[in-house]
Design an enzyme around this catalytic site. Sequence first.
Site, mmCIF file in Angstrom:
data_model
loop_
_atom_site.group_PDB
_atom_site.id
_atom_site.type_symbol
_atom_site.label_atom_id
_atom_site.label_comp_id
_atom_site.label_asym_id
_atom_site.label_seq_id
_atom_site.Cartn_x
_atom_site.Cartn_y
_atom_site.Cartn_z
ATOM 1 N N ASP A 94 14.206 114.681 -76.763
ATOM 2 C CA ASP A 94 15.172 114.169 -77.663
ATOM 3 C C ASP A 94 14.430 113.120 -78.628
ATOM 4 O O ASP A 94 13.702 112.678 -78.310
ATOM 5 C CB ASP A 94 16.331 113.568 -76.748
ATOM 6 C CG ASP A 94 17.649 113.305 -77.386
ATOM 7 O OD1 ASP A 94 17.622 113.766 -78.607
ATOM 8 O OD2 ASP A 94 18.219 112.877 -77.074
ATOM 9 N N THR B 190 17.995 113.914 -85.059
ATOM 10 C CA THR B 190 19.153 113.580 -86.053
ATOM 11 C C THR B 190 18.487 113.572 -87.205
ATOM 12 O O THR B 190 19.096 113.159 -88.336
ATOM 13 C CB THR B 190 19.684 112.507 -85.382
ATOM 14 O OG1 THR B 190 18.783 111.236 -85.304
ATOM 15 C CG2 THR B 190 20.352 112.530 -84.163
ATOM 16 N N LYS C 256 22.883 119.162 -79.212
ATOM 17 C CA LYS C 256 21.705 119.670 -79.132
ATOM 18 C C LYS C 256 20.944 119.703 -77.686
ATOM 19 O O LYS C 256 20.215 120.673 -77.391
ATOM 20 C CB LYS C 256 20.607 118.787 -79.873
ATOM 21 C CG LYS C 256 20.854 118.885 -81.410
ATOM 22 C CD LYS C 256 20.037 117.863 -82.101
ATOM 23 C CE LYS C 256 20.208 116.173 -81.898
ATOM 24 N NZ LYS C 256 22.044 115.876 -82.065
ATOM 25 N N THR C 257 21.157 118.636 -76.964
ATOM 26 C CA THR C 257 20.883 118.552 -75.513
ATOM 27 C C THR C 257 21.455 119.829 -74.572
ATOM 28 O O THR C 257 20.774 120.621 -73.998
ATOM 29 C CB THR C 257 21.404 117.288 -74.782
ATOM 30 O OG1 THR C 257 21.056 116.136 -75.570
ATOM 31 C CG2 THR C 257 20.871 117.047 -73.535
ATOM 32 N N ARG D 92 31.221 115.755 -78.759
ATOM 33 C CA ARG D 92 31.478 114.555 -77.943
ATOM 34 C C ARG D 92 32.552 113.598 -78.226
ATOM 35 O O ARG D 92 33.283 113.341 -77.337
ATOM 36 C CB ARG D 92 30.061 113.755 -78.130
ATOM 37 C CG ARG D 92 30.056 112.453 -77.361
ATOM 38 C CD ARG D 92 28.816 111.553 -77.339
ATOM 39 N NE ARG D 92 27.977 112.182 -76.696
ATOM 40 C CZ ARG D 92 26.639 112.647 -77.120
ATOM 41 N NH1 ARG D 92 26.122 112.091 -78.469
ATOM 42 N NH2 ARG D 92 25.798 113.245 -76.600
HETATM 43 N N1 LIG Z 1 29.160 124.053 -78.781
HETATM 44 C C1 LIG Z 1 29.841 123.468 -77.769
HETATM 45 N N2 LIG Z 1 30.687 123.823 -77.046
HETATM 46 C C2 LIG Z 1 31.130 123.144 -76.128
HETATM 47 N N3 LIG Z 1 30.868 121.792 -75.833
HETATM 48 C C3 LIG Z 1 30.018 121.142 -76.622
HETATM 49 C C4 LIG Z 1 29.554 121.967 -77.609
HETATM 50 N N4 LIG Z 1 28.596 121.233 -78.253
HETATM 51 C C5 LIG Z 1 28.584 119.976 -77.591
HETATM 52 N N5 LIG Z 1 29.540 119.912 -76.648
HETATM 53 C C6 LIG Z 1 29.883 118.827 -75.791
HETATM 54 O O1 LIG Z 1 29.855 117.958 -76.271
HETATM 55 C C7 LIG Z 1 29.066 116.877 -75.417
HETATM 56 C C8 LIG Z 1 27.666 116.220 -76.424
HETATM 57 O O2 LIG Z 1 26.742 117.485 -76.610
HETATM 58 P P1 LIG Z 1 25.234 116.850 -76.357
HETATM 59 O O3 LIG Z 1 24.824 116.026 -75.440
HETATM 60 O O4 LIG Z 1 24.603 118.202 -76.327
HETATM 61 O O5 LIG Z 1 25.088 116.426 -77.911
HETATM 62 P P2 LIG Z 1 23.514 116.010 -78.536
HETATM 63 O O6 LIG Z 1 23.676 116.709 -80.045
HETATM 64 O O7 LIG Z 1 22.582 116.345 -77.599
HETATM 65 O O8 LIG Z 1 23.734 114.313 -78.870
HETATM 66 P P3 LIG Z 1 22.649 113.449 -78.916
HETATM 67 O O9 LIG Z 1 22.015 113.602 -80.423
HETATM 68 O O10 LIG Z 1 23.437 111.923 -78.765
HETATM 69 O O11 LIG Z 1 21.425 113.385 -77.947
HETATM 70 C C9 LIG Z 1 28.614 117.451 -74.347
HETATM 71 O O12 LIG Z 1 29.478 117.088 -73.195
HETATM 72 C C10 LIG Z 1 28.741 119.072 -74.428
HETATM 73 O O13 LIG Z 1 29.154 119.740 -73.274
#
Ligand SMILES: Nc1ncnc2c1ncn2[C@@H]1O[C@H](COP(=O)(O)OP(=O)(O)OP(=O)(O)O)[C@@H](O)[C@H]1O
Length: 352
Positions: free
Chosen positions: A115, A164, A70-71, A223
Amino acid sequence: MTAPEADGLVSAYAAPEESDAEATLRPKRLSEFIAQHRVREQLELLLHGAMRRGSPPDHILLSGSPGLGKTTLAMIVSAELGVGLRLTSGPAIERSGDLAAILTSLSHGDVLFIDEIHRMARPAEELLYSAMEDFRVDVVVGKGPGATAIPLDVEPFTLVGATTRAGLLTGPMRDRFGFVGHLDFYEPAELEVLLHRSARILGVQVTPEGATEIAGRSRGTPRIANRLLRRVRDFAEVRADGVVDATVAKAALRVYDVDDLGLDRLDRAVLVALVDSFGGGPVGLSTLAVAVGEQPDTVEEVCEPFLVRAGLLARTPRGRVATAGAWRHLGRKPPATVSSGPAAPDLFSSEP
Ligand SMILES: Nc1ncnc2c1ncn2[C@@H]1O[C@H](COP(=O)(O)OP(=O)(O)OP(=O)(O)O)[C@@H](O)[C@H]1O
């Protein structure tokens, strides 16, 4: 997102010290973002439509479990639009004044990423409504009968909210998003592609079999896949010739106590307690937590979501129950009273 107890190697929550490592591996553009084809295509249309019109796109809500991207997508939205990005989170906005300060400092077209938007305090949420709809906020100065509302303009911006728990968002908040995208857990084959990309960036050689081994234990979560890759790389460099093949990946993950399904020591302790100490349940959460020496919150929020998704544990009105799959995973024969359960857990379908 912050975790109730962010520690384990297979926790979907980010540990504070891994933010640099994560930043290195984040895709910068939509074309580099792996899988999630539907959301990607929809976002592409939204962004390109807005760019053609020369106005900021509608507000975007992204929902999905921690660590699914998401981030990363919020950062990609600002990069694709070529605009500035401000990052904050629901819990960090304690007073509506904090939010007003952020909103009034945005430049035209900026992306504001919030977030855990479902955890924003109600007064701040109400302030956000008028900013999202009319690009205006009323800041209240003073208290009681002498209080006055000073209207302030906000530059047109795009809010990207992440949650989430989409179900916890209030109706008025959800209605103000023009685009809602849900991120699903990733298939193992998609995580293999992601692992090869990450390996290239980290400069580590990973064989297809090595990637398969890591992807299968990553709980459908980028992640976790990236974190396991970093640990396996250490092992490969210290104990082998630096190449991550299936043998090296298996040996490394054994050292780190991550099993074939991606369960760690605590996950297995929960299943072992359920099966060996409580005959497979049902048993109450607090009793189970005491049996494994953990807080009930940790068992409930860190272990159980994956155990349930993996078809190993069921939450019933009478307590937690080990499924036939759990008995088999621990190498025990399920008693006849336990229904045979799914042949293989479907770990990768997730409904909002
Ligand atoms: N589709 C994707 N392709 C490549 N890398 C990804 C992808 N999705 C996530 N990642 C990698 O996974 C890691 C976690 O992603 P991210 O921080 O965006 O998750 P999030 O959903 O925002 O988590 P949170 O809810 O904990 O904030 C990052 O290092 C990101 O580069």
